[in-house]
Design a protein around this motif. Structure first.
Motif, mmCIF file in Angstrom:
data_model
loop_
_atom_site.group_PDB
_atom_site.id
_atom_site.type_symbol
_atom_site.label_atom_id
_atom_site.label_comp_id
_atom_site.label_asym_id
_atom_site.label_seq_id
_atom_site.Cartn_x
_atom_site.Cartn_y
_atom_site.Cartn_z
ATOM 1 N N VAL A 168 -1.522 12.338 6.396
ATOM 2 C CA VAL A 168 -0.993 11.168 5.687
ATOM 3 C C VAL A 168 -2.169 10.423 5.072
ATOM 4 N N LYS A 169 -2.218 10.373 3.743
ATOM 5 C CA LYS A 169 -3.357 9.790 3.034
ATOM 6 C C LYS A 169 -3.020 8.382 2.550
ATOM 7 N N HIS A 170 -3.869 7.443 2.893
ATOM 8 C CA HIS A 170 -3.645 6.037 2.547
ATOM 9 C C HIS A 170 -4.230 5.716 1.176
ATOM 10 N N MET A 223 -1.771 12.350 11.801
ATOM 11 C CA MET A 223 -1.935 11.327 10.777
ATOM 12 C C MET A 223 -2.989 11.716 9.751
ATOM 13 N N ASP A 239 -2.223 -0.162 7.219
ATOM 14 C CA ASP A 239 -2.696 1.178 7.580
ATOM 15 C C ASP A 239 -3.201 1.266 9.025
ATOM 16 N N ASP A 256 -5.097 2.411 -1.019
ATOM 17 C CA ASP A 256 -5.239 0.952 -1.101
ATOM 18 C C ASP A 256 -4.877 0.542 -2.527
ATOM 19 N N TRP A 283 1.256 5.448 1.316
ATOM 20 C CA TRP A 283 0.807 6.552 2.160
ATOM 21 C C TRP A 283 1.417 7.842 1.597
ATOM 22 N N TRP A 284 0.550 8.766 1.180
ATOM 23 C CA TRP A 284 0.991 10.011 0.556
ATOM 24 C C TRP A 284 1.036 11.131 1.592
ATOM 25 N N ASP A 331 0.858 -1.173 0.000
ATOM 26 C CA ASP A 331 0.000 0.000 0.000
ATOM 27 C C ASP A 331 0.901 1.232 0.000
ATOM 28 N N ARG A 342 -1.415 3.859 11.738
ATOM 29 C CA ARG A 342 -2.174 4.934 12.384
ATOM 30 C C ARG A 342 -2.224 4.747 13.901
ATOM 31 N N TYR A 356 5.179 6.939 0.726
ATOM 32 C CA TYR A 356 5.757 5.985 1.681
ATOM 33 C C TYR A 356 5.113 4.638 1.397
#
Length: 412
Positions: free
Chosen positions: A269-271, A266, A234, A273, A189-190, A187, A238, A227
């Motif tokens: 930080v955008k997840h 957090m 995720d 998928d 994380w942006w 995955d 978090r 990342y």
């Protein structure tokens, strides 16, 4: 309320806006429905590849694009040790007008395309309009039902409905079709950090450590970071909290350690998928899926937007004539997939190889950095960096603007 158009497009992303612009320039009545109020959504794919820059030039939009805020990525370089790097992909070796990847906020690109399309009398963009179902007559799709932000509802009937609404496509779901999913070990994380004058503006730089991998993307005013970690991590990331995440980033990228406090929580930080999938069949009678709605791509290589745009160009090239005549046959819709499926399959296969051979060993802690044989090859034969540059920057079957859509640049 029932309305009528020739082609209704669900989704105002790159595929939808390019297709809408090209069809409108062919004289086809086209309506694009976008459920959001604008294009301002962060951490979308912001890469504009050399092949897409070539397309913008063919459409007469190169000068307008040049006025947008963007940075140039001329190479993908992997740090080896403290001082040296190995160039994985060198876009400067490409024999194209623009031998670089432009990093531009996607909303700026979409606004540019929308402004150009609005100049065509047959084009309409409807914001805050969400597709809620398909209109059918028997087995044939005849348009869409929609809901607006104020709760109003209606339907738009069309000869062709095109799903350009992304990897979680509602239109695809309404059609009752499911893509084939391929296993993905990662995955993403942006997040973003401040940029300083000392940052390298022209290189996209991967960083790797045991169990972690990141890509630093230079933007005009900040650094955008991806990342990369193991799939499904995720909730754990978090739960650890922002302090632990900052420490992980600082350990992975010591040169950015003085900036990690810019991450307040957090929520910054955008997840993502990550999915890799594709439809076996991209069309139904009266319906076509393209871009991520037909084939979700991994962010590895950053080629998803490139493929989506090329799908749109191919669809416009093949379908403008039938749409002008007022009738599109299923076999004409099938021709879009036939034209685009080989590059899609090959790119997804390459991404899955990269997942297994490059990324998964890093995030699983089995290796740090690219395989040694690859690094040795690139050191001995720097010209080999042209191959990844072609695959990433141009693609396996680049599409060019059809004659009906081409324009000369306007004089200033």
């Amino acid at each position: 309320m029932s309305e009528q158009t020739t082609c209704v497009i669900a989704g105002g992303g790159p595929a939808g806006m390019v297709l809408g612009l090209l069809l409108a320039r062919a004289g086809v009545e086209v309506t694009v429905l976008e459920k959001h109020a604008d294009f301002l959504r962060d951490f979308r794919g912001d890469t504009v590849h050399p092949s897409t820059l070539q397309l913008l030039d063919e459409l007469g939009l190169a000068d307008a694009f040049a006025k947008l805020p963007y940075s140039r990525v001329e190479e993908v370089a992997f740090p080896i040790g403290d001082q040296s790097t190995v160039t994985i992909a060198d876009f400067r070796r490409l024999r194209v007008i623009n031998p670089y990847v432009a990093m531009v906020p996607q909303w700026d690109l979409l606004n540019l395309l929308a402004d150009a399309a609005r100049e065509e009398p047959s084009f309409s963009l409807r914001l805050q309009t969400e597709v809620t179902d398909l209109v059918r007559e028997g087995r044939r799709v005849r348009g869409v039902r929609y809901r607006t932000a104020d709760g109003g509802t209606g339907e738009i009937r069309a000869e062709l409905t095109v799903a350009c609404d992304g990897r979680w496509s509602d239109v695809r779901r309404f059609a009752g079709v499911l893509p084939r999913e391929f296993p993905v070990p990662i995955d993403v994380w942006w997040f973003r950090l401040p940029r300083t004058p000392d940052d390298r503006p022209s290189a996209l730089t991967p960083r790797a450590a045991k169990g972690r991998f990141a890509i630093v993307i230079p933007r005009d005013e900040f650094m955008q970071l991806a990342y990369i970690g193991r799939k499904g991590a995720d909730p754990e990331i978090r739960a650890r909290g922002i302090e632990r995440f900052r420490a992980d980033v600082a350990e992975l990228m010591p040169d950015l350690a003085d900036r990690v406090d810019a991450l307040a929580s957090m929520d910054d930080v955008k997840h993502l998928d990550v999915r890799v999938n594709r439809l076996h069949r991209w069309h139904d009678d009266g319906l076509l899926c393209i871009g991520d709605a037909a084939h979700a791509m991994s962010p590895i290589g950053g080629v998803g937007i490139n493929l989506a745009v090329q799908d749109a160009v191919a669809a416009a090239t093949l379908l403008a004539g039938p749409l002008r005549r007022g009738a599109v046959r299923p076999e004409e819709l099938a021709a879009v997939r036939r034209r685009r499926v080989l590059p899609t399959v090959l790119v997804q296969a390459l991404q899955r190889v990269m997942h297994r051979g490059l990324v998964a060993p890093i995030v699983e802690g089995r290796r740090i950095g690219p395989p040694a044989p690859l690094l040795a090859l690139l050191r001995r034969v720097p010209q080999a960096s042209l191959v990844p540059a072609v695959l990433i920057g141009i693609g396996l079957r680049p599409e060019h603007a059809p004659e009906f859509a081409r324009r000369r640049p306007r004089s200033s």
